[in-house]
Design a protein around this motif. Structure first.
Motif, mmCIF file in Angstrom:
data_model
loop_
_atom_site.group_PDB
_atom_site.id
_atom_site.type_symbol
_atom_site.label_atom_id
_atom_site.label_comp_id
_atom_site.label_asym_id
_atom_site.label_seq_id
_atom_site.Cartn_x
_atom_site.Cartn_y
_atom_site.Cartn_z
ATOM 1 N N LEU A 8 32.727 42.734 6.302
ATOM 2 C CA LEU A 8 31.358 42.416 6.711
ATOM 3 C C LEU A 8 31.165 42.691 8.198
ATOM 4 O O LEU A 8 30.148 43.262 8.619
ATOM 5 N N SER A 9 32.168 42.320 9.016
ATOM 6 C CA SER A 9 32.065 42.587 10.451
ATOM 7 C C SER A 9 32.099 44.075 10.733
ATOM 8 O O SER A 9 31.397 44.568 11.625
ATOM 9 N N LEU A 10 32.911 44.808 9.966
ATOM 10 C CA LEU A 10 32.927 46.271 10.142
ATOM 11 C C LEU A 10 31.546 46.854 9.862
ATOM 12 O O LEU A 10 31.046 47.696 10.619
ATOM 13 N N GLY A 11 30.899 46.379 8.790
ATOM 14 C CA GLY A 11 29.547 46.840 8.504
ATOM 15 C C GLY A 11 28.580 46.479 9.611
ATOM 16 O O GLY A 11 27.733 47.289 9.992
ATOM 17 N N ALA A 12 28.730 45.273 10.166
ATOM 18 C CA ALA A 12 27.835 44.847 11.249
ATOM 19 C C ALA A 12 28.039 45.713 12.483
ATOM 20 O O ALA A 12 27.078 46.106 13.148
ATOM 21 N N PHE A 13 29.305 46.036 12.788
ATOM 22 C CA PHE A 13 29.555 46.860 13.965
ATOM 23 C C PHE A 13 29.071 48.294 13.743
ATOM 24 O O PHE A 13 28.577 48.942 14.669
ATOM 25 N N LEU A 14 29.197 48.792 12.502
ATOM 26 C CA LEU A 14 28.667 50.120 12.183
ATOM 27 C C LEU A 14 27.158 50.132 12.385
ATOM 28 O O LEU A 14 26.594 51.054 12.980
ATOM 29 N N ASN A 45 28.253 46.186 3.533
ATOM 30 C CA ASN A 45 28.039 44.757 3.307
ATOM 31 C C ASN A 45 27.769 44.462 1.840
ATOM 32 O O ASN A 45 28.331 43.528 1.273
ATOM 33 N N LEU A 46 26.893 45.277 1.219
ATOM 34 C CA LEU A 46 26.566 45.048 -0.189
ATOM 35 C C LEU A 46 27.804 45.178 -1.052
ATOM 36 O O LEU A 46 28.061 44.343 -1.934
ATOM 37 N N VAL A 47 28.610 46.206 -0.790
ATOM 38 C CA VAL A 47 29.817 46.413 -1.597
ATOM 39 C C VAL A 47 30.797 45.274 -1.408
ATOM 40 O O VAL A 47 31.415 44.804 -2.369
ATOM 41 N N PHE B 119 29.388 35.562 9.992
ATOM 42 C CA PHE B 119 30.312 35.773 8.876
ATOM 43 C C PHE B 119 31.556 34.915 9.041
ATOM 44 O O PHE B 119 32.143 34.441 8.069
ATOM 45 N N GLY B 120 31.952 34.697 10.318
ATOM 46 C CA GLY B 120 33.149 33.892 10.552
ATOM 47 C C GLY B 120 32.943 32.433 10.190
ATOM 48 O O GLY B 120 33.818 31.798 9.601
ATOM 49 N N VAL B 121 31.754 31.891 10.517
ATOM 50 C CA VAL B 121 31.535 30.470 10.270
ATOM 51 C C VAL B 121 30.969 30.206 8.888
ATOM 52 O O VAL B 121 30.771 29.056 8.518
#
Lengths: 102, 176
Positions: A8-14, A45-47, B119-121
């Motif tokens: 999810l964080s990777l998607g957010a950073f992308l 994120n969806l995946v 996402f972390g929390v």
């Protein structure tokens, strides 16, 4: 499995990188590329949610498939508009497309 | 566990580094090719999540179709656009950072950091799907029974986009 917040964080950073580029660059083709990049982050994120929360439900991938369909259609029409822009105005810089500016 | 983390980290570094190069590359052709690398890395992450169908679609649609279309658009627009060379000469990293990038960079970084914090929390740390996910057959079955109407709507959308692209780009030929 890796924790859910990592993809999810990777998607957010992308998405953030695509946002940075789309706000910075003025070349229309580049802006379209960044939009594709942001759509990729959203798809990731969806995946991730589909894989981790409802792993045996095929509706998540089907939704992503529809998002990709819309992305492909958007890229086709957008690039056609850019080519038409180049033909009529002789530029791909969105700063110079100011015909409607008051 | 550890192997999965290493594979994911390598793929994530590839994806983020190539996405960064998409933003900062001097030449737009290089940016498009780095975009290919980024899409391929995302396809690898889909494979790691056992989403083989989506990985194949990602490679076919994004790597195969969209990037080829972008490269065609670059080639077709660069021939006519005489200002292109001047523009690309002053779009290095220093130019990007100096001109208007700090604000845009802050916006993107704040967004990504905030979402990561959320996402972390959020407490999704327990993966439910330790088992293997759906099969591709299930996707096909669902797509052609429950989702047959959206599927046809998507095909009509693609047809409309195709006709629209042809009409938009072939106007000059018709006027001749």
């Amino acid at each position: 499995m890796i924790p859910l917040y990592m993809p999810l964080s990777l998607g957010a950073f992308l998405f953030g990188l695509g946002l940075w580029g789309a706000l910075t660059r003025t070349n229309a083709v580049r802006i379209l590329m960044f939009i594709e990049l942001m759509l990729n982050g959203v798809n990731l994120n969806l995946v991730s949610f589909s894989r981790y929360l409802t792993p045996d439900d095929p509706r998540g991938p089907i939704f992503v498939l529809f998002v990709m369909t819309v992305a492909a259609a958007e890229a086709a029409v957008g690039l056609a508009i850019i080519l038409s822009l180049v033909r009529n105005r002789g530029t791909v810089e969105v700063d110079r497309v100011n015909l409607l500016k008051g | 566990m550890s192997t999965e983390l290493i594979i994911f980290s390598v793929l994530a570094v590839v994806v983020l580094a190539s996405a960064y190069k998409v933003v900062t590359a001097r030449l737009i052709t290089h940016a498009a090719l780095f975009l290919v690398l980024s899409f391929t890395g995302v396809a690898g992450i889909y494979l790691q999540m056992h989403q083989e169908f989506l990985a194949a679609i990602q490679v076919l649609v994004y790597v195969g179709a969209i990037t080829t279309m972008i490269l065609f658009a670059i080639m077709l627009s660069e021939i006519r656009d005489i200002k292109m060379e001047v523009e690309t000469r002053r779009t290095g990293l220093r130019y990007v950072v100096r001109r208007s990038a700090p604000f845009a960079f802050v916006v993107g970084a704040v967004f990504a950091a905030f979402m990561t914090y959320l996402f972390g929390v959020a407490g999704w740390d327990q993966p439910v799907g330790a088992a293997l996910p759906y099969q591709v057959q299930a996707v096909g079955k669902e797509l052609f029974t429950t989702f047959v109407v959206p599927f046809e709507v998507a095909s009509i959308l693609l047809l409309a986009a195709m006709i629209g692209a042809i009409v938009l780009t072939a106007r000059e030929e018709a006027d001749r």
